[in-house]
Design a protein around this motif. Sequence first.
Motif, PDB file in Angstrom:
ATOM      1  N   SER A 353       9.476  45.399  13.995  1.00  0.00           N
ATOM      2  CA  SER A 353       9.996  44.859  15.255  1.00  0.00           C
ATOM      3  C   SER A 353       8.906  44.292  16.156  1.00  0.00           C
ATOM      4  O   SER A 353       9.171  43.413  16.980  1.00  0.00           O
ATOM      5  CB  SER A 353      10.782  45.941  16.010  1.00  0.00           C
ATOM      6  OG  SER A 353      10.025  47.116  16.140  1.00  0.00           O
ATOM      7  N   SER A 354       7.664  44.760  16.004  1.00  0.00           N
ATOM      8  CA  SER A 354       6.586  44.238  16.840  1.00  0.00           C
ATOM      9  C   SER A 354       6.344  42.753  16.591  1.00  0.00           C
ATOM     10  O   SER A 354       5.847  42.044  17.477  1.00  0.00           O
ATOM     11  CB  SER A 354       5.294  45.021  16.598  1.00  0.00           C
ATOM     12  OG  SER A 354       4.889  44.928  15.244  1.00  0.00           O
ATOM     13  N   LEU A 355       6.712  42.246  15.416  1.00  0.00           N
ATOM     14  CA  LEU A 355       6.484  40.833  15.105  1.00  0.00           C
ATOM     15  C   LEU A 355       7.362  39.932  15.959  1.00  0.00           C
ATOM     16  O   LEU A 355       6.882  38.969  16.572  1.00  0.00           O
ATOM     17  CB  LEU A 355       6.711  40.569  13.615  1.00  0.00           C
ATOM     18  CG  LEU A 355       6.607  39.100  13.168  1.00  0.00           C
ATOM     19  CD1 LEU A 355       5.273  38.498  13.562  1.00  0.00           C
ATOM     20  CD2 LEU A 355       6.823  38.988  11.656  1.00  0.00           C
ATOM     21  N   ILE A 357       8.820  40.674  18.722  1.00  0.00           N
ATOM     22  CA  ILE A 357       8.434  40.853  20.123  1.00  0.00           C
ATOM     23  C   ILE A 357       7.203  40.004  20.433  1.00  0.00           C
ATOM     24  O   ILE A 357       7.118  39.366  21.490  1.00  0.00           O
ATOM     25  CB  ILE A 357       8.167  42.338  20.417  1.00  0.00           C
ATOM     26  CG1 ILE A 357       9.483  43.114  20.398  1.00  0.00           C
ATOM     27  CG2 ILE A 357       7.462  42.518  21.762  1.00  0.00           C
ATOM     28  CD1 ILE A 357       9.325  44.604  20.473  1.00  0.00           C
ATOM     29  N   ALA A 358       6.250  39.969  19.498  1.00  0.00           N
ATOM     30  CA  ALA A 358       5.052  39.145  19.677  1.00  0.00           C
ATOM     31  C   ALA A 358       5.409  37.661  19.753  1.00  0.00           C
ATOM     32  O   ALA A 358       4.819  36.911  20.543  1.00  0.00           O
ATOM     33  CB  ALA A 358       4.077  39.402  18.532  1.00  0.00           C
ATOM     34  N   LEU A 437       3.609  39.885  27.509  1.00  0.00           N
ATOM     35  CA  LEU A 437       4.085  41.169  26.979  1.00  0.00           C
ATOM     36  C   LEU A 437       4.320  42.164  28.106  1.00  0.00           C
ATOM     37  O   LEU A 437       5.320  42.899  28.109  1.00  0.00           O
ATOM     38  CB  LEU A 437       3.067  41.734  25.979  1.00  0.00           C
ATOM     39  CG  LEU A 437       3.114  41.183  24.556  1.00  0.00           C
ATOM     40  CD1 LEU A 437       1.899  41.636  23.770  1.00  0.00           C
ATOM     41  CD2 LEU A 437       4.389  41.625  23.848  1.00  0.00           C
ATOM     42  N   TYR A 469       5.438  48.325  22.614  1.00  0.00           N
ATOM     43  CA  TYR A 469       4.652  47.388  23.422  1.00  0.00           C
ATOM     44  C   TYR A 469       3.183  47.440  23.019  1.00  0.00           C
ATOM     45  O   TYR A 469       2.529  46.403  22.826  1.00  0.00           O
ATOM     46  CB  TYR A 469       4.828  47.720  24.902  1.00  0.00           C
ATOM     47  CG  TYR A 469       3.731  47.192  25.798  1.00  0.00           C
ATOM     48  CD1 TYR A 469       3.684  45.846  26.164  1.00  0.00           C
ATOM     49  CD2 TYR A 469       2.732  48.041  26.277  1.00  0.00           C
ATOM     50  CE1 TYR A 469       2.669  45.359  26.982  1.00  0.00           C
ATOM     51  CE2 TYR A 469       1.722  47.570  27.089  1.00  0.00           C
ATOM     52  CZ  TYR A 469       1.692  46.227  27.440  1.00  0.00           C
ATOM     53  OH  TYR A 469       0.685  45.757  28.243  1.00  0.00           O
ATOM     54  N   LYS A 471       1.998  48.439  20.193  1.00  0.00           N
ATOM     55  CA  LYS A 471       1.888  47.913  18.830  1.00  0.00           C
ATOM     56  C   LYS A 471       1.804  46.387  18.855  1.00  0.00           C
ATOM     57  O   LYS A 471       0.980  45.779  18.141  1.00  0.00           O
ATOM     58  CB  LYS A 471       3.104  48.353  18.007  1.00  0.00           C
ATOM     59  CG  LYS A 471       3.112  47.878  16.567  1.00  0.00           C
ATOM     60  CD  LYS A 471       2.305  48.782  15.690  1.00  0.00           C
ATOM     61  CE  LYS A 471       2.485  48.444  14.227  1.00  0.00           C
ATOM     62  NZ  LYS A 471       1.746  49.356  13.335  1.00  0.00           N
ATOM     63  N   ALA A 472       2.641  45.757  19.683  1.00  0.00           N
ATOM     64  CA  ALA A 472       2.610  44.301  19.791  1.00  0.00           C
ATOM     65  C   ALA A 472       1.286  43.825  20.378  1.00  0.00           C
ATOM     66  O   ALA A 472       0.745  42.794  19.957  1.00  0.00           O
ATOM     67  CB  ALA A 472       3.785  43.826  20.651  1.00  0.00           C
ATOM     68  N   CYS A 473       0.750  44.573  21.333  1.00  0.00           N
ATOM     69  CA  CYS A 473      -0.547  44.204  21.920  1.00  0.00           C
ATOM     70  C   CYS A 473      -1.653  44.227  20.873  1.00  0.00           C
ATOM     71  O   CYS A 473      -2.571  43.392  20.895  1.00  0.00           O
ATOM     72  CB  CYS A 473      -0.897  45.155  23.065  1.00  0.00           C
ATOM     73  SG  CYS A 473       0.081  44.903  24.565  1.00  0.00           S
ATOM     74  N   ILE A 475      -1.591  43.321  17.914  1.00  0.00           N
ATOM     75  CA  ILE A 475      -1.588  42.120  17.074  1.00  0.00           C
ATOM     76  C   ILE A 475      -2.633  41.127  17.563  1.00  0.00           C
ATOM     77  O   ILE A 475      -3.285  40.437  16.771  1.00  0.00           O
ATOM     78  CB  ILE A 475      -0.181  41.482  17.073  1.00  0.00           C
ATOM     79  CG1 ILE A 475       0.839  42.444  16.443  1.00  0.00           C
ATOM     80  CG2 ILE A 475      -0.180  40.150  16.321  1.00  0.00           C
ATOM     81  CD1 ILE A 475       2.279  41.987  16.587  1.00  0.00           C
TER      82      ILE A 475
END
Length: 528
Positions: A353-355, A357-358, A437, A469, A471-473, A475
């Motif tokens: 899911s982080s993808l 969101i990114a 983000l 959040y 996790k997305a950061c 990236i």
Amino acid sequence: MAISSVGFACRSYLPVRTLQYHCSWKIRFNTISAAIEAVDEPNGFDKDGDRQDKVADGTRSEGDREWKQLNSKDLGISSSMIAKPTRQVLNVLKRKGHDVYLVGGCVRDLILKRTPRDFDILTSAELREVVRTFSSCEIVGRRFPICHVHVGDDIVEVSSFSTSAHNSLRNKTTEFKESSGSDGDEDCIRLNNCLQRDFTINGLMFDPYAKVVYDYMGGIEDIRKAKVRTVIHAGTSFQQDCARILRAIRIAARLGFRISKETAHFIKNLSFLVKRLDKGRILMEMNYMLAYGSAEASLRLLWKFGILEIILPIQAAYLARNGFKRRDKRTNMLMSLFANLDKLLAPDRPCHSSLWIAILAFHKALYDQPRSPLVVAAFSLAVDNGGDILEAATITKKITRPHDRSFLELQEPEENLEFQTLLDEVMDLDTSIKDALSQMTDAYIISKAMSAYPQAPYSDLVFIPLQLYLKACRIFQCVKEETQKGIKAKQGNKIEYAALYSGDIPEIRHVFARVVFDTVFPLNLVEE
């Protein structure tokens, strides 16, 4: 979209029987009928046969349902289509003398020759019996308990007839007797379970040993017509479980089905109920929509039915500001990004899911401040190679492929763009994405996103938890002027889907970069 082949392939395996004939003394529809009367019926549905309580040929109604038993071979279903871990669990339960069925969306997908996201088993065994049968098994869930049976690295979900009957809201008006083993009793037990399903196309039951598919709700016909329709009256169904509103969107988007007029009417008019859902449930449903290969279609349907401004107000504001109509067939950069993501994913090849969101954050940053396509290219290449921005900038300077000039988020590239200026712009874009983000998880900023549109519903919904959040950061943490120690780039171009689903950062970075680059520099674009 019509699935005509299903209609011609499905002949009755046994004679059609009516509910009223066999089970009128057991299954009463007083609760459902009362609930239907309590909700205003939309006008005009009688003309096209889309009303919930009858179909065009008049053969099905709430008080007198017909059902069919169909030979699974006629539907093109074979045992080899069932995942091996699921077959193992089915075989063990069957050898123990229990009735076992595959239920829900997996049966629908098998009929459509699609790969099911997962397989759900329904059994006559009590959940405690299932736990005693398998060495690695536990009961999960309080409101609707089921068993998780561990088979290697896979988890097979098993539910029980007794549990589903106990939890059914309808069982208050259902008089069950101990099954005598007659067909009528067994049909009534199966019917009661199907009445608890959300949509007719999910109300199918498949006995893989008798090779019979049971259709009590007209699901086969709705598959043939490519239609999503609630089992009971749509207004009642969505008020009982408002998560069904999101599931209707998700199923229609994934299958390319249309939503019946009555169901669509109540999705639109009861969309505000989505705000009552637990944030974790919203995240789960959104992940099913955006991470499994049907993101673009899902976003379009969420926008069409007025749900996007509740769940993703920032993205809804973007569409509104650009004059994107509810039924718009055009594309834009947001839709193109997710269309390119969809090309790489599938129900059996999802992403973390982080993808997605990114991708949402990247697009917001670019819309807030448009950039040169060369800056976007250098940034995506730096993300892909683990943060070596110097290498990324060097490669970018050699790009000759034309960019998509239709996107408002892209500026015309400067001629003879200086190397240092390119580096500075890349770093600035990196900062903007991280700011985006943060804004996507700020309830106050979200609540102001649609402020220019007084008619829009108020929403300050933040369903992205802190852990996701962060996790997305991660990236984008690699984007530096020099490669950070310990950050490795993905080796090779082949996508490792197990790693992508589990949240492997190098894999996520690689797919992110591919999506962004293919959106900005599409292969099919020719130089004017």
